[in-house]
Enzyme design. Structure first.
Site, PDB file in Angstrom:
ATOM      1  N   ASN A   1      -2.484   2.766   3.655  1.00  0.00           N
ATOM      2  CA  ASN A   1      -1.871   4.082   3.871  1.00  0.00           C
ATOM      3  C   ASN A   1      -2.666   5.179   3.179  1.00  0.00           C
ATOM      4  OD1 ASN A   1       0.243   3.266   5.509  1.00  0.00           O
ATOM      5  ND2 ASN A   1       1.513   2.705   3.762  1.00  0.00           N
TER       6      ASN A   1
ATOM      7  N   ASP B   1       6.729   1.142   1.991  1.00  0.00           N
ATOM      8  CA  ASP B   1       6.377   0.179   0.928  1.00  0.00           C
ATOM      9  C   ASP B   1       7.194   0.467  -0.329  1.00  0.00           C
ATOM     10  OD1 ASP B   1       3.410  -1.022   1.831  1.00  0.00           O
ATOM     11  OD2 ASP B   1       3.779   1.016   2.509  1.00  0.00           O
TER      12      ASP B   1
ATOM     13  N   GLN C   1       6.538  11.508  10.987  1.00  0.00           N
ATOM     14  CA  GLN C   1       6.661  10.617  12.155  1.00  0.00           C
ATOM     15  C   GLN C   1       6.917  11.442  13.415  1.00  0.00           C
ATOM     16  OE1 GLN C   1       6.453   7.267  12.466  1.00  0.00           O
ATOM     17  NE2 GLN C   1       6.465   6.548  10.353  1.00  0.00           N
TER      18      GLN C   1
ATOM     19  N   ASP D   1       0.848  -1.205   0.000  1.00  0.00           N
ATOM     20  CA  ASP D   1       0.000   0.000   0.000  1.00  0.00           C
ATOM     21  C   ASP D   1       0.887   1.260   0.000  1.00  0.00           C
ATOM     22  OD1 ASP D   1       0.907  -0.415   2.624  1.00  0.00           O
ATOM     23  OD2 ASP D   1      -0.903   0.396   3.547  1.00  0.00           O
TER      24      ASP D   1
ATOM     25  N   THR E   1       2.851  -5.999   2.720  1.00  0.00           N
ATOM     26  CA  THR E   1       3.344  -4.856   3.511  1.00  0.00           C
ATOM     27  C   THR E   1       2.213  -3.869   3.791  1.00  0.00           C
ATOM     28  OG1 THR E   1       4.066  -3.690   1.513  1.00  0.00           O
ATOM     29  CG2 THR E   1       5.700  -5.069   2.607  1.00  0.00           C
TER      30      THR E   1
ATOM     31  N   PHE F   1      -0.883  -1.011  12.699  1.00  0.00           N
ATOM     32  CA  PHE F   1      -1.766  -0.504  11.639  1.00  0.00           C
ATOM     33  C   PHE F   1      -2.247  -1.583  10.645  1.00  0.00           C
ATOM     34  CE2 PHE F   1      -2.331   1.457   7.395  1.00  0.00           C
ATOM     35  CZ  PHE F   1      -3.348   2.352   7.684  1.00  0.00           C
ATOM     36  N   ASN F   2      -1.322  -2.328  10.037  1.00  0.00           N
ATOM     37  CA  ASN F   2      -1.726  -3.266   8.967  1.00  0.00           C
ATOM     38  C   ASN F   2      -2.716  -4.318   9.476  1.00  0.00           C
ATOM     39  OD1 ASN F   2      -0.109  -2.002   7.089  1.00  0.00           O
ATOM     40  ND2 ASN F   2       1.627  -3.388   7.411  1.00  0.00           N
TER      41      ASN F   2
ATOM     42  N   HIS G   1       9.713   0.251   8.286  1.00  0.00           N
ATOM     43  CA  HIS G   1       9.139  -1.080   8.564  1.00  0.00           C
ATOM     44  C   HIS G   1       9.210  -2.063   7.388  1.00  0.00           C
ATOM     45  CE1 HIS G   1       7.049   0.790  12.023  1.00  0.00           C
ATOM     46  NE2 HIS G   1       6.600   1.721  11.196  1.00  0.00           N
ATOM     47  N   ASP G   2       8.584  -1.674   6.268  1.00  0.00           N
ATOM     48  CA  ASP G   2       8.224  -2.675   5.254  1.00  0.00           C
ATOM     49  C   ASP G   2       9.390  -3.388   4.562  1.00  0.00           C
ATOM     50  OD1 ASP G   2       5.569  -2.264   5.784  1.00  0.00           O
ATOM     51  OD2 ASP G   2       5.253  -0.854   4.135  1.00  0.00           O
TER      52      ASP G   2
HETATM   53  C1  BDR Z   1       2.839  -0.232   8.707  1.00  0.00           C
HETATM   54  O1  BDR Z   1       1.816   0.731   8.532  1.00  0.00           O
HETATM   55  C2  BDR Z   1       2.043   1.504   7.388  1.00  0.00           C
HETATM   56  O2  BDR Z   1       1.774   2.860   7.629  1.00  0.00           O
HETATM   57  C3  BDR Z   1       3.451   1.249   6.957  1.00  0.00           C
HETATM   58  O3  BDR Z   1       3.568   1.306   5.547  1.00  0.00           O
HETATM   59  C4  BDR Z   1       3.735  -0.142   7.491  1.00  0.00           C
HETATM   60  O4  BDR Z   1       3.355  -1.126   6.545  1.00  0.00           O
HETATM   61  C5  BDR Z   1       3.527   0.007  10.028  1.00  0.00           C
HETATM   62  O5  BDR Z   1       2.619  -0.106  11.086  1.00  0.00           O
HETATM   63 CA    CA Z   2       2.793  -0.529   4.261  1.00  0.00          CA
END
Ligand code: BDR
Ligand code: CA
Length: 306
Positions: free
Chosen positions: A40, A16, A227, A11, A124, A165-166, A239-240
């Site tokens: 996202n 990503d 952030q 996303d 991701t 989140f994901n 993260h991804d």
């Molecule tokens: C995840 O949430 C998204 O905002 C980022 O792309 C990542 O996949 C982190 O919590």
């Molecule tokens: Ca992501």
């Protein structure tokens, strides 16, 4: 060495975007298809971003299909606070042709798994498309080599105290994937929040005078700033790409076998990933990261994106 067949369901999204870059520039991976998730940003925006990125990486020949516009049962949640109105604020792409596979994301996932052996599915974003594929054709699970996801946490969440989140966006989809019998590999917040795009990383990346280096620096400036505003973090966690790096370099992460279950209640705990050590395991859960090796993998991919 034979390249590993992969599908990336994403996303984009700043982190990503870097995961996709790694997929396109690794000689250990064979990127068969890209599908997009709503997360996202809306599905139209994440798909446009994926199309721009594939063109930018000279990989526009890879099939790209738009995924589901909302989670399986819950309303859509997006994250413009971190990724901006476009979903990928900070970089202006040239005007590329928009060309998408006509199939919906989950159908491209099904067809790609049927047509190729030993496919690994990397997710991701929210896991909606893969869950839809498994629901529509349960037999594909025996053909999937592994599901490698960024999501969840062995400790705390980032959107709620319990949830990442994901997983929070589509917990029912995550539950289907984690109950599917396919081996899983989970890169959760407990490790990815240690991977910070700090000043040292920005300085190293700014020395990489390639198109990849330029993209990284411009995207990460905005990502870091957001952030800081939203989470109060001094540097953004990347993260991804952890998913992809775990497949191309087995010296970066340490894993422990666990049973992971998803909370799909309607309580404050929804989206929590219960990571249990003493139950039959379904998931390799990342517990440690070697940061120097992680960044070496990122820098070397940025160098290859000329
Ligand atoms: C995840 O949430 C998204 O905002 C980022 O792309 C990542 O996949 C982190 O919590
Ligand atoms: Ca992501």
């Amino acid at each position: 060495m034979k390249r590993r067949n992969i599908i990336l369901d994403c996303d984009p999204g700043h982190d990503d975007a870097i995961a996709l870059l790694l997929c396109c520039y690794s000689d250990k991976l064979n990127l068969l298809a890209v599908t997009t998730a709503a997360g996202n940003q809306t599905i139209e925006k994440t798909t446009r971003n994926a199309n721009n990125l594939l063109h930018f990486f000279n990989s526009q020949n890879i099939p790209l299909a738009m995924g589901a516009s909302s989670p399986l049962v819950r309303p859509i949640q997006t994250c413009p606070e971190i990724h901006g109105e476009s979903g990928l604020d900070g970089f202006d792409f040239p005007l590329y042709e928009e060309h998408y596979d006509k199939r919906e994301g989950y159908q491209l996932i099904i067809d790609t798994i049927k047509e190729n052996d030993d496919v690994t599915v990397i997710t991701t974003g929210p896991m909606t498309n893969l869950a839809k594929a498994i629901k529509a054709e349960p037999n594909i699970t025996s053909r999937i080599k592994e599901i490698v996801l960024m999501g969840g946490s062995t400790t705390e969440g980032n959107i709620t105290k319990a949830a990442e989140f994901n997983i929070l966006v589509d917990p029912e989809a995550a539950d289907i994937c984690f109950s599917s019998g396919v081996p899983l590999r989970m890169l959760g917040l407990n490790v990815t929040r240690k991977i910070l795009v700090d000043d040292k990383v920005m300085l190293e990346a700014s020395k990489i005078k390639t198109r990849g280096g330029d993209l990284f620096v411009k995207l990460m400036k905005v990502f870091n700033e957001n952030q800081r505003k939203f989470f109060g973090l001094t540097a953004g966690p990347l993260h991804d790409p952890a998913t992809v790096i775990s497949l191309i370099d087995d010296e970066v992460f340490t894993f422990k076998d666990m049973q992971v279950k998803i909370d799909i209640s309607n309580t404050d705990l929804v989206g929590k990933t219960y990571c249990l050590l003493d139950k039959p395991h379904n998931t390799k859960v990342a517990i440690e990261v070697n940061l120097d090796k992680y960044w070496e993998n990122i820098y070397s991919a940025l160098r290859r994106c000329k």
